[in-house]
Design a protein around this motif. Structure first.
Motif, PDB file in Angstrom:
ATOM      1  N   MET A   1       0.816  -1.210   0.000  1.00 59.63           N
ATOM      2  CA  MET A   1       0.000   0.000   0.000  1.00 59.63           C
ATOM      3  C   MET A   1       0.853   1.265   0.000  1.00 59.63           C
ATOM      4  O   MET A   1       2.035   1.222   0.312  1.00 59.63           O
ATOM      5  CB  MET A   1      -0.967   0.031   1.184  1.00 59.63           C
TER       6      MET A   1
ATOM      7  N   LEU B   1       0.754   5.354   1.441  1.00 59.82           N
ATOM      8  CA  LEU B   1       0.119   6.351   2.298  1.00 59.82           C
ATOM      9  C   LEU B   1       0.621   7.725   1.886  1.00 59.82           C
ATOM     10  O   LEU B   1       1.824   7.923   1.718  1.00 59.82           O
ATOM     11  CB  LEU B   1       0.417   6.078   3.769  1.00 59.82           C
TER      12      LEU B   1
ATOM     13  N   GLU C   1      -3.368   9.539   7.885  1.00 63.85           N
ATOM     14  CA  GLU C   1      -4.090   8.543   7.096  1.00 63.85           C
ATOM     15  C   GLU C   1      -3.932   7.148   7.706  1.00 63.85           C
ATOM     16  O   GLU C   1      -2.874   6.795   8.243  1.00 63.85           O
ATOM     17  CB  GLU C   1      -3.552   8.547   5.656  1.00 63.85           C
TER      18      GLU C   1
ATOM     19  N   LYS D   1      -4.915   3.122   6.418  1.00 66.81           N
ATOM     20  CA  LYS D   1      -5.376   2.374   5.256  1.00 66.81           C
ATOM     21  C   LYS D   1      -5.169   0.894   5.526  1.00 66.81           C
ATOM     22  O   LYS D   1      -4.241   0.515   6.253  1.00 66.81           O
ATOM     23  CB  LYS D   1      -4.571   2.835   4.036  1.00 66.81           C
TER      24      LYS D   1
ATOM     25  N   HIS E   1      -6.267  -3.448   4.204  1.00 69.97           N
ATOM     26  CA  HIS E   1      -7.087  -4.453   3.556  1.00 69.97           C
ATOM     27  C   HIS E   1      -6.820  -5.780   4.232  1.00 69.97           C
ATOM     28  O   HIS E   1      -5.702  -6.086   4.627  1.00 69.97           O
ATOM     29  CB  HIS E   1      -6.791  -4.530   2.053  1.00 69.97           C
TER      30      HIS E   1
ATOM     31  N   SER F   1      -2.788  -3.493   7.721  1.00 71.59           N
ATOM     32  CA  SER F   1      -3.136  -2.086   7.628  1.00 71.59           C
ATOM     33  C   SER F   1      -1.924  -1.243   7.963  1.00 71.59           C
ATOM     34  O   SER F   1      -0.909  -1.751   8.447  1.00 71.59           O
ATOM     35  CB  SER F   1      -4.298  -1.754   8.577  1.00 71.59           C
TER      36      SER F   1
END
Lengths: 116, 112
Positions: free
Chosen positions: B46, B48, B53, B55, B57, B61
């Motif tokens: 991912m 950022l 923030e 985030k 899945h 995370s």
């Protein structure tokens, strides 16, 4: 869709010899990056192509390393003559948009270079 | 400037949680997280971009603090497949859109 592919997966050469690594980025990706990881250390940036142009080659260790990307497709990284400290895993990565930051970079599986 | 990752290595039992940290001495433009299994390509997890923030899945995370100098990757209820080396790659304002500067990596081993 094929990912980033690198050849060969492993190369063992003697000190003083020449080796050429190849990277085929994902089709349509303008950005191509070379990185190197020496054993036990972090992945370090070598250089960045946007299409066929060298955008940034500040990470290249010395003039024994030569990278090319003729036609803006695949890239080669030549080490001539190789030295023992050149051993490591050489990664290639590509990403799509030439000007946008924050674009996901897709990595190849790397070429493990061993100089003996 | 290279970001600092911690810990360098961690061993977990299946189902346990782990946190991997990535710190920079100056504010970053973005943080990218990758996982690499031995002999394979690093796989993107991912990005950022914004201070504060969070985030994620599935059970993986990450967060980016308000000052954009620290990011943490959270692995909850770890699975055997989570084993590998985790790298954070950072962009600062000077090299945004250019290359990533990677941390030293965190080796994670999940045992049955």
């Amino acid at each position: 869709e094929a990912g980033v592919t690198q050849f060969p997966s492993h190369s063992v050469i003697e000190k003083g010899q020449t080796v050429t690594l190849r990277c085929d980025p994902i089709s349509g990706h303008d950005n191509l990056y070379w990185y190197r990881r020496v054993m036990g250390k972090e992945i370090k940036f070598l250089l960045h192509f946007v299409k066929e142009s060298k955008q940034d080659e500040s990470g290249m260790p010395n003039n024994r390393f030569l990278a090319e990307r003729t036609g803006g497709t695949y890239s080669t990284l030549k080490v001539q003559p190789a030295e023992l400290e050149d051993s490591g895993v050489y990664f290639c990565a590509s990403s799509q948009d030439g000007q946008a930051p924050n674009t996901e970079a897709f990595f190849g599986q790397g070429t493990r270079l061993t100089v003996v | 400037q290279q970001p600092v990752q911690s810990p360098q290595a961690v061993i977990l039992r299946e189902g346990e949680d782990a946190v991997i940290n990535c710190s920079s001495s100056k504010a970053l433009y973005s943080v990218h997280w990758y996982r690499q299994k031995h002999g394979e390509a690093p796989i993107f997890l991912m990005i950022l971009l914004k201070g504060g923030e969070q985030k994620g899945h599935d059970k993986i995370s990450a967060s980016f603090n308000e000052k954009k100098q620290q990011s943490s990757l959270y692995l909850t209820a770890s699975q055997l497949s989570y084993s590998g080396t985790y790298f954070c790659g950072t962009e600062d304002r000077d090299n945004a859109g250019n290359m990533l500067t990677f941390g030293g990596g965190t080796r994670l081993m999940v045992k049955p």
